[in-house]
Design an enzyme around this catalytic site. Structure first.
Site, PDB file in Angstrom:
ATOM      1  N   TYR A 150       0.722  -1.142   0.002  1.00  0.00           N
ATOM      2  CA  TYR A 150       0.025  -0.064  -0.031  1.00  0.00           C
ATOM      3  C   TYR A 150       0.905   1.093   0.002  1.00  0.00           C
ATOM      4  CZ  TYR A 150      -4.986  -0.442   0.628  1.00  0.00           C
ATOM      5  OH  TYR A 150      -6.216  -1.000   0.461  1.00  0.00           O
ATOM      6  N   LYS A 216       0.835 -13.612   6.824  1.00  0.00           N
ATOM      7  CA  LYS A 216       0.997 -14.495   5.859  1.00  0.00           C
ATOM      8  C   LYS A 216       2.462 -14.962   5.638  1.00  0.00           C
ATOM      9  CE  LYS A 216      -0.684 -17.206   2.295  1.00  0.00           C
ATOM     10  NZ  LYS A 216      -1.516 -18.248   2.608  1.00  0.00           N
ATOM     11  N   ASP A 266      -5.098 -16.666   5.492  1.00  0.00           N
ATOM     12  CA  ASP A 266      -6.286 -17.307   4.882  1.00  0.00           C
ATOM     13  C   ASP A 266      -7.163 -18.175   6.022  1.00  0.00           C
ATOM     14  OD1 ASP A 266      -3.564 -18.375   4.904  1.00  0.00           O
ATOM     15  OD2 ASP A 266      -4.158 -20.033   3.577  1.00  0.00           O
ATOM     16  N   ASP A 290      -7.012  -4.525   5.177  1.00  0.00           N
ATOM     17  CA  ASP A 290      -7.773  -3.968   4.090  1.00  0.00           C
ATOM     18  C   ASP A 290      -9.185  -5.060   3.954  1.00  0.00           C
ATOM     19  OD1 ASP A 290      -9.249  -2.610   2.507  1.00  0.00           O
ATOM     20  OD2 ASP A 290      -7.782  -2.835   0.893  1.00  0.00           O
TER      21      ASP A 290
END
Ligand code: NAP
Length: 403
Positions: A150, A216, A266, A290
């Site tokens: 971002y 992640k 996930d 987000d």
């Protein structure tokens, strides 16, 4: 009494009884929801403190209205007003399409170094939700706001910069397809630690049960994985007040302590759907944050009522509270949309000011109004027997419910 500025001293906010609060009405439906929020908040403060406290709203410009007035999308004057007064609130702002403009919201977060995007998501009885037991969800998401993909370090394919970057990668022994575009994902120790520190401090202050580091890191070891490792390091600063999931597995008691755990991104999405009550405060990187914020908001009944804030805890103290939805241009000026997101953001603002009584009054009347099935179109269309009202009428119903 006179209007005064909010100040900060050694990380502690000093809030006068009559603070000046800059306000950006916002584009599109900003014209509908912002005045309703102001009326509701002013009434709650009057009722809670009998006139001894009051907000002096200071309108400032950004977005379309700023262009019309000064030719600038985000005038320096507006940024300076927020820097000077520390606490501000805004309606939605349009993102100009094309022409290389970055989102105004992202720009404001970066210019003001508002490193924590805070999004509480809880269910209000009566709000239509796709879940069987939506009331089990009650989380506060702390999303890092200034780094990650971002941060805006990206190059379009075919540009000299992309070609140069491709050469650099090749010189580092990395294979990339020719003609690729690139985005860079920087994650720093300082950026990660201050975000997790804010999340843990919040969780302890609000007597929450756990902080989950969402990452992640199994795939992106030196960015997402590092975020998790920094998080656990920061947790140690809180000594006996916290305990890690690993320590609990090893047999230590979690009694009276804040539990620190981590989940792979996930899996976090599944967990929030399947076992929402096992999660409380979630601290995560920018892009994960987000996604998970909007997904969680949808579980609880939608973005129309999801509040948000962008905060620089402890250092500058600057906090910008905002509606999390966009400008919904097709409804602009129709007095139709749901003012809930901005109103609940104002609740967060009142809590940040430590005006707890007024915050509770607004939140309770919001909850009561929804339970009475007095709803704007977006919720009314999903609820049998609802009384559909305009945006301003919803605000008036809330005021009536304040007693
Ligand atoms: P949007 O403005 O959020 O609107 C999308 C749809 O969401 C609306 O058509 C409406 O759905 C529903 N909605 C949004 N706000 C609502 C409210 N208060 N009450 C009830 N329903 C609401 O998203 P967009 O159309 O993608 O974006 C429009 C502009 O806003 C763009 O310029 C975008 O960049 C900007 N934006 C700004 C922010 C921000 O300032 N924080 C955030 C997101 C987007 P229905 O049509 O189904 O009724």
């Amino acid at each position: 009494m006179a209007a005064e500025k909010i100040t900060i001293n050694n990380g502690k906010l000093n809030v006068p009884n009559e603070p000046i609060i800059p306000i950006i009405e916002g584009d599109g439906v900003g014209v509908d929801i912002t005045p309703v929020m102001q009326k509701v908040v002013d009434t709650a403060i009057q009722k809670a403190y009998g006139g001894s406290k009051k907000i002096h709203w200071m309108p400032i410009l950004a977005g379309e209205k700023a262009i019309a007035a000064s030719g600038q999308l985000l005038p320096d004057e507006s940024i300076n007003a927020i820097k000077e007064h520390l606490v501000a609130i805004k309606g939605p702002l349009m993102t100009p399409v094309g022409g290389g403009f970055r989102s105004l919201n992202v720009t404001m977060r970066q210019v003001l170094d508002l490193y924590a995007c805070v999004r509480p998501v809880r269910y209000y009885a009566g709000v239509p939700s796709p879940m069987r037991e939506p009331e089990k969800l009650d989380v506060v998401i702390f999303r890092e706001n200034t780094e990650d993909v971002y941060a805006g370090i990206e190059w379009q394919k075919g540009t000299p910069e992309a070609a140069k970057f491709e050469e650099f990668l090749k010189s580092m022994g990395k294979k990339v397809r020719e003609g690729s575009g690139f985005g860079v994902k920087p994650i720093s120790e300082m950026g990660s630690k201050r975000l997790v520190r804010a999340a843990i401090a919040y969780a302890l202050k609000h007597k929450r049960k756990s902080v989950t580091l969402m990452h992640k890191g199994n795939i992106m070891k030196f960015t997402e994985g590092a975020f998790m490792a920094y998080g656990y390091e920061v947790a140690k600063e809180f000594g006996d007040h916290v305990i890690t999931e690993k320590e609990v597995t090893e047999g230590k008691s979690a009694e009276g302590k804040l539990l620190i755990k981590d989940r792979i991104a996930d899996s976090m999405f599944q967990q929030l759907l399947l076992r929402p009550d096992e999660y409380d405060v979630i601290a995560t990187t920018n892009l994960n944050g987000d996604y998970i914020s909007d997904a969680a908001a949808a579980q609880a009944g939608g973005l129309g009522i999801a509040p948000g804030a962008n905060i620089n805890y402890n250092v500058s103290g600057i906090a910008l509270f905002e509606a999390t939805h966009g400008t919904a241009p097709k409804y602009a000026g129709l007095d139709k949309v749901n003012p809930g997101s901005l109103i609940l953001s104002a609740v967060m603002m009142l809590e940040y000011l430590n005006w707890q009584e007024a915050a509770e009054l607004v939140e309770k009347s919001f909850s009561k109004t929804i339970q009475q099935k007095i709803l704007t179109y977006d919720l009314a269309r999903q609820v049998e027997g609802a009384k559909e009202v305009k945006c301003s009428e919803f605000g008036d119903a809330m005021i009536k419910n304040m007693g």
